[in-house]
Motif scaffolding. Structure first.
Motif, PDB file in Angstrom:
ATOM      1  N   GLU A  84     -10.327  -0.172  -4.830  1.00 32.41           N
ATOM      2  CA  GLU A  84     -10.534  -0.523  -3.425  1.00 32.41           C
ATOM      3  C   GLU A  84      -9.717  -1.768  -3.092  1.00 32.41           C
ATOM      4  OE1 GLU A  84     -14.528   0.061  -1.684  1.00 32.41           O
ATOM      5  OE2 GLU A  84     -15.188   0.291  -3.776  1.00 32.41           O
ATOM      6  N   LEU A  85      -8.661  -1.582  -2.300  1.00 41.69           N
ATOM      7  CA  LEU A  85      -7.814  -2.690  -1.899  1.00 41.69           C
ATOM      8  C   LEU A  85      -8.468  -3.454  -0.740  1.00 41.69           C
ATOM      9  CD1 LEU A  85      -4.324  -0.948  -2.104  1.00 41.69           C
ATOM     10  CD2 LEU A  85      -5.567  -2.196  -3.890  1.00 41.69           C
ATOM     11  N   ALA A  86      -8.177  -4.751  -0.657  1.00 39.11           N
ATOM     12  CA  ALA A  86      -8.884  -5.620   0.281  1.00 39.11           C
ATOM     13  C   ALA A  86      -8.516  -5.360   1.728  1.00 39.11           C
ATOM     14  CB  ALA A  86      -8.601  -7.080  -0.065  1.00 39.11           C
ATOM     15  N   GLN A  87      -7.317  -4.811   1.970  1.00 36.29           N
ATOM     16  CA  GLN A  87      -6.870  -4.540   3.332  1.00 36.29           C
ATOM     17  C   GLN A  87      -5.857  -3.406   3.284  1.00 36.29           C
ATOM     18  OE1 GLN A  87      -5.029  -8.638   3.409  1.00 36.29           O
ATOM     19  NE2 GLN A  87      -3.432  -7.562   4.562  1.00 36.29           N
ATOM     20  N   ASN A  88      -5.426  -2.949   4.450  1.00 39.71           N
ATOM     21  CA  ASN A  88      -4.398  -1.910   4.503  1.00 39.71           C
ATOM     22  C   ASN A  88      -3.043  -2.562   4.274  1.00 39.71           C
ATOM     23  OD1 ASN A  88      -2.745   0.265   4.926  1.00 39.71           O
ATOM     24  ND2 ASN A  88      -3.209   0.482   7.097  1.00 39.71           N
ATOM     25  N   PHE A  89      -2.562  -2.490   3.043  1.00 40.39           N
ATOM     26  CA  PHE A  89      -1.300  -3.108   2.679  1.00 40.39           C
ATOM     27  C   PHE A  89      -0.095  -2.242   3.026  1.00 40.39           C
ATOM     28  CE2 PHE A  89      -4.099  -5.302  -0.476  1.00 40.39           C
ATOM     29  CZ  PHE A  89      -3.851  -6.599  -0.063  1.00 40.39           C
ATOM     30  N   GLY A  90      -0.329  -1.035   3.544  1.00 46.73           N
ATOM     31  CA  GLY A  90       0.770  -0.120   3.769  1.00 46.73           C
ATOM     32  C   GLY A  90       1.145   0.593   2.482  1.00 46.73           C
ATOM     33  N   PHE A  91       2.165   1.432   2.568  1.00 42.59           N
ATOM     34  CA  PHE A  91       2.572   2.235   1.417  1.00 42.59           C
ATOM     35  C   PHE A  91       3.165   1.362   0.313  1.00 42.59           C
ATOM     36  CE2 PHE A  91       5.311   4.998  -1.061  1.00 42.59           C
ATOM     37  CZ  PHE A  91       4.630   6.205  -1.121  1.00 42.59           C
ATOM     38  N   ALA A  92       4.106   0.497   0.683  1.00 37.53           N
ATOM     39  CA  ALA A  92       4.869  -0.248  -0.318  1.00 37.53           C
ATOM     40  C   ALA A  92       3.998  -1.248  -1.078  1.00 37.53           C
ATOM     41  CB  ALA A  92       6.049  -0.951   0.351  1.00 37.53           C
ATOM     42  N   LYS A  93       3.403  -2.189  -0.370  1.00 39.52           N
ATOM     43  CA  LYS A  93       2.583  -3.193  -1.050  1.00 39.52           C
ATOM     44  C   LYS A  93       1.305  -2.575  -1.593  1.00 39.52           C
ATOM     45  CE  LYS A  93       0.729  -7.854  -0.653  1.00 39.52           C
ATOM     46  NZ  LYS A  93       0.529  -9.053   0.199  1.00 39.52           N
ATOM     47  N   GLY A  94       0.790  -1.545  -0.925  1.00 40.88           N
ATOM     48  CA  GLY A  94      -0.398  -0.875  -1.435  1.00 40.88           C
ATOM     49  C   GLY A  94      -0.184  -0.345  -2.836  1.00 40.88           C
ATOM     50  N   TYR A  95       0.940   0.326  -3.058  1.00 42.72           N
ATOM     51  CA  TYR A  95       1.240   0.820  -4.398  1.00 42.72           C
ATOM     52  C   TYR A  95       1.494  -0.330  -5.367  1.00 42.72           C
ATOM     53  CZ  TYR A  95       1.210   5.903  -4.206  1.00 42.72           C
ATOM     54  OH  TYR A  95       0.800   7.213  -4.154  1.00 42.72           O
ATOM     55  N   ASN A  96       2.217  -1.358  -4.926  1.00 45.81           N
ATOM     56  CA  ASN A  96       2.453  -2.497  -5.818  1.00 45.81           C
ATOM     57  C   ASN A  96       1.144  -3.102  -6.304  1.00 45.81           C
ATOM     58  OD1 ASN A  96       5.210  -2.204  -5.489  1.00 45.81           O
ATOM     59  ND2 ASN A  96       5.463  -3.975  -4.155  1.00 45.81           N
ATOM     60  N   GLU A  97       0.198  -3.265  -5.389  1.00 50.44           N
ATOM     61  CA  GLU A  97      -1.091  -3.844  -5.763  1.00 50.44           C
ATOM     62  C   GLU A  97      -1.856  -2.918  -6.699  1.00 50.44           C
ATOM     63  OE1 GLU A  97      -2.374  -6.915  -5.000  1.00 50.44           O
ATOM     64  OE2 GLU A  97      -0.351  -7.318  -4.229  1.00 50.44           O
ATOM     65  N   ALA A  98      -1.866  -1.642  -6.379  1.00 50.19           N
ATOM     66  CA  ALA A  98      -2.621  -0.685  -7.193  1.00 50.19           C
ATOM     67  C   ALA A  98      -2.053  -0.569  -8.598  1.00 50.19           C
ATOM     68  CB  ALA A  98      -2.626   0.677  -6.506  1.00 50.19           C
ATOM     69  N   LEU A  99      -0.731  -0.523  -8.712  1.00 47.85           N
ATOM     70  CA  LEU A  99      -0.105  -0.265 -10.012  1.00 47.85           C
ATOM     71  C   LEU A  99      -0.200  -1.441 -10.969  1.00 47.85           C
ATOM     72  CD1 LEU A  99       2.989   1.820  -8.841  1.00 47.85           C
ATOM     73  CD2 LEU A  99       0.827   2.636  -9.803  1.00 47.85           C
ATOM     74  N   LYS A 100      -0.633  -2.594 -10.479  1.00 43.87           N
ATOM     75  CA  LYS A 100      -0.930  -3.704 -11.383  1.00 43.87           C
ATOM     76  C   LYS A 100      -2.083  -3.356 -12.321  1.00 43.87           C
ATOM     77  CE  LYS A 100       0.414  -7.300  -8.041  1.00 43.87           C
ATOM     78  NZ  LYS A 100      -0.100  -8.409  -7.178  1.00 43.87           N
ATOM     79  N   HIS A 101      -2.899  -2.381 -11.915  1.00 35.76           N
ATOM     80  CA  HIS A 101      -4.110  -2.041 -12.665  1.00 35.76           C
ATOM     81  C   HIS A 101      -3.991  -0.721 -13.416  1.00 35.76           C
ATOM     82  CE1 HIS A 101      -6.023  -5.296 -10.423  1.00 35.76           C
ATOM     83  NE2 HIS A 101      -5.494  -4.779  -9.329  1.00 35.76           N
TER      84      HIS A 101
END
Length: 366
Positions: A84-101
């Motif tokens: 669960e991401l904290a906000q709508n980061f969009g496609f690019a940053k959303g994937y960057n944040e998710a793939l850290k995990h």
């Protein structure tokens, strides 16, 4: 014209697939970025779990949805890892944040509105396992609503023209061809679609991931360009087939999508073009954008005109104040890269009337 891509003989697939069946296949993490897409998750997740790959984990990264996506997953798919991401980061940053995990050696970035077919992952993994510098590939992408046709977002592998206009085997501007087997050979391409992108984890992070400034649209083309600058290869593997709905979040014709496409394209050119090309190609491209904007205005599409003007203003803002992503690899002339059409796609399509990929690439070379 740039270098024509190499192709992989079909025998290599059968050999590689056989060899991979004799050993443990590498772990693949299918990572789906979701934003208010509960209906797509319900519709298409069953195909993901029925795809038959033996070493798989499924991750859904939720971009702060306001629907019941997360509740649906927890109730019906407890085997899915939900981030669960904290906000709508969009496609690019959303994937960057998710793939850290996500620690799997392969990421399969998959849009929530994609239906996959049985056995779709094995040919792509087999292809990338053959060489260390094969780092990313996409399947053949057909339209979900008209399954005889290629889908806009990637078709059978992405190309780009000398001035930054993306197109694909099976799609030139808005014209999507009928799939008649004409692009069923695996080929090295310029870019692979973010709708269904298999990429090695190490390569993704070495290249810096998606540029978060892009938010959405053309971030995968920028990433693939950077990977080519690092000496890596991008492929399309048509032995794998998926069906994409497309336009699920920002439908085509949306002013926001127009803005992002035109702004991000200029940023991509500024980041990656060789210095000897940069100084004249961006003004040339801006002139073509202006012609497109005025055409839109004169035909009654004022929103299109305004979106392009805003995109150009935003690009200038990025030049002076925007966050800059550090880019590895030397700037190379476009003719040194694979999957580049060395002429003007706008002229070929709108003036000469060439509507098919093969007409553009082959006839213009005669």
């Amino acid at each position: 014209m740039g270098r024509l891509p190499a192709f992989l003989p079909q025998e290599a697939y059968f050999r590689s697939s056989f060899e991979m069946n004799q050993q443990q296949q590498p772990l693949v993490a299918i990572v789906i970025l979701n934003w208010n897409g509960r209906h797509y998750l319900e519709q298409f997740l069953p195909s993901v779990f029925a795809s038959g790959y033996p070493n798989l984990e499924v991750v859904v990264a939720d971009n702060a949805s306001s629907d019941d996506s997360v509740l649906f997953l927890r109730q019906h798919y407890p085997q899915v890892q939900v981030l669960e991401l904290a906000q709508n980061f969009g496609f690019a940053k959303g994937y960057n944040e998710a793939l850290k995990h996500v620690a799997a050696p392969y990421y399969m970035l998959l849009n929530s509105d994609v239906a996959v077919t049985p056995g779709w992952l094995q040919p792509m993994v087999a292809l990338l396992e053959q060489q260390a510098n094969y780092v990313a590939c996409q399947p053949k992408i057909l339209a979900y609503k008209n399954q005889q046709k290629f889908e806009y977002a990637g078709a059978a592998g992405g190309w780009i023209d000398a001035y930054g206009y993306p197109f694909a085997r099976g799609r030139v501007f808005d014209i999507c061809e009928v799939d008649e087997g004409q692009y069923s050979d695996a080929q090295q391409v310029f870019w692979a679609s973010g709708a269904a992108l298999l990429i090695k984890r190490e390569a993704y992070h070495a290249a810096g991931g998606f540029d978060p400034y892009f938010f959405a649209h053309q971030e995968e083309i920028d990433l693939c360009w950077r990977l080519q600058r690092m000496g890596k290869q991008i492929w399309c593997c048509p032995q794998s087939v998926v069906y994409h709905v497309g336009g699920g979040t920002l439908p085509r014709g949306n002013s926001r999508k127009t803005f992002l496409n035109f702004r991000n394209n200029q940023i991509m050119l500024a980041k990656n073009l060789a210095w000897s090309e940069l100084w004249w190609k961006i003004p040339y491209r801006q002139a073509l954008d202006a012609l497109s904007a005025w055409k839109g205005l004169l035909t009654g599409d004022g929103g299109y005109f305004i979106a392009i003007v805003k995109a150009h203003i935003a690009f200038v803002g990025w030049l002076f104040t925007g966050e800059r992503q550090r880019v590895k690899g030397p700037r190379k002339k476009m003719r040194q890269l694979t999957g580049v059409f060395g002429r003007n796609l706008v002229w070929q399509h709108f003036v000469l009337g060439r509507r098919r990929f093969t007409d553009v690439v082959q006839k213009s070379n005669k």
